[in-house]
Write an enzyme that holds these catalytic residues in place. Structure first.
Site, PDB file in Angstrom:
ATOM      1  N   HIS A  47       7.042   8.229  14.267  1.00 43.78           N
ATOM      2  CA  HIS A  47       5.694   8.654  13.828  1.00 43.78           C
ATOM      3  C   HIS A  47       5.557   8.424  12.338  1.00 43.78           C
ATOM      4  O   HIS A  47       6.555   8.172  11.649  1.00 43.78           O
ATOM      5  CB  HIS A  47       5.506  10.154  14.114  1.00 43.78           C
ATOM      6  CG  HIS A  47       6.420  10.984  13.271  1.00 43.78           C
ATOM      7  ND1 HIS A  47       7.732  11.235  13.623  1.00 43.78           N
ATOM      8  CD2 HIS A  47       6.246  11.566  12.056  1.00 43.78           C
ATOM      9  CE1 HIS A  47       8.310  11.944  12.671  1.00 43.78           C
ATOM     10  NE2 HIS A  47       7.434  12.157  11.702  1.00 43.78           N
ATOM     11  N   HIS A 129       5.501   6.285   5.655  1.00 44.60           N
ATOM     12  CA  HIS A 129       6.690   5.657   6.246  1.00 44.60           C
ATOM     13  C   HIS A 129       6.949   6.182   7.654  1.00 44.60           C
ATOM     14  O   HIS A 129       6.502   7.277   8.007  1.00 44.60           O
ATOM     15  CB  HIS A 129       7.926   5.897   5.385  1.00 44.60           C
ATOM     16  CG  HIS A 129       8.402   7.323   5.388  1.00 44.60           C
ATOM     17  ND1 HIS A 129       7.753   8.327   4.702  1.00 44.60           N
ATOM     18  CD2 HIS A 129       9.449   7.922   6.014  1.00 44.60           C
ATOM     19  CE1 HIS A 129       8.393   9.463   4.888  1.00 44.60           C
ATOM     20  NE2 HIS A 129       9.425   9.263   5.694  1.00 44.60           N
TER      21      HIS A 129
END
Ligand code: 2AM
Length: 179
Positions: A47, A129
Site C-alpha cells: 500500500h 512510497h
C-alpha cells in the site's frame, strides 16, 4: 492506589490500496528484484500510506471517519516506476518519479483531518512510497522499472493488526475520490 484503566486503542493509518492488477504487478516486481537479505512485504499488505494517526481511541477514530467523509479529492493516475533504498530504516521501496498533485492534496487534507481530531502532526516528513521489503542490508542496482499503472479512485482507513504470523492490515473504511 487506584488508577484508571488505559483506554483501548487501535493502530490506524490512511492509505491508497492498490487494485488487484496493480497489487499483482508490484508483488511480481518485488519478487523479481528482491532476492536475498531482505524480508519482503506480503502482497496483501502492499500500500501507500497517506497519513499515520497511529494508536487512537474509538472517539478519535470516529472523529477521523466523520471528517474523512466530508473531504473532497479528485481521482488520479499513478505510475509506479522507481525503486529505492533507505539505509536508516533499511527499507526497499517502490515509488513514482512524478507524484500527481492530487496525491499531495489528499495527504495534506488528511493531515488537516488529523489536526481537527486533536492529533499531533507526524514527526517524519511525508514521502510517497510502497514498502516492498524490510531489514534490507543494501540498495538494489535497479532504480528505474517498467511503469506499473494504478488508477487511484479511493482512499482507505486501515488498521494494523499484530498476529502470530506477523502484521496484517485490515481495511476498515473506504471513501471514493469523486473530484
Ligand atoms: P513504512 O512502510 O515506511 O514503515 C503501517 O505501519 C504503515 O504506516 C506503513 O506504511 C508504515 O510505513 C507507516 N508508518 C509506520 N509508522 C509511521 C510513522 N511514525 N509515521 C508515518 N508513517 C508510519
Amino acid at each position: 492506589m487506584c488508577s484508571e484503566p488505559a483506554e483501548a486503542t487501535r493502530r490506524l493509518f490512511f492509505a491508497l490500496w492498490p487494485d488487484e492488477d496493480a497489487r499483482a504487478a508490484i508483488a511480481a516486481l518485488a519478487a523479481e528484484q528482491i532476492h536475498r537479505q531482505a524480508k519482503r512485504v506480503t502482497a496483501d499488505n502492499l500500500h501507500i500510506t497517506l497519513a499515520f494517526p497511529g494508536a487512537v481511541t474509538a472517539r478519535v477514530q470516529a472523529c477521523l471517519e466523520a471528517a474523512s467523509g466530508s473531504l473532497t479529492g479528485a481521482p488520479f493516475e499513478l505510475s509506479i516506476d522507481r525503486l529505492g533504498y533507505w539505509p536508516g530504516p533499511r527499507i526497499i521501496w517502490a515509488g513514482s518519479s512524478q507524484t500527481p498533485p492530487e496525491l499531495w492534496s489528499l495527504a495534506t487534507s488528511l493531515r488537516e483531518v488529523m489536526a481537527a481530531c486533536g492529533l499531533e502532526p507526524e514527526n517524519r516528513p511525508y514521502q510517497v512510497h510502497i514498502t516492498l521489503a524490510r531489514k534490507a542490508t543494501r540498495a538494489l542496482t535497479v532504480t528505474r522499472v517498467a511503469p506499473i499503472p494504478w488508477s487511484v479512485r479511493q482512499f482507505c482507513l486501515v488498521e494494523s493488526v499484530n498476529e502470530a504470523a506477523g502484521v496484517r492490515y485490515r481495511v476498515l473504511r473506504t471513501w471514493t475520490l469523486e473530484g
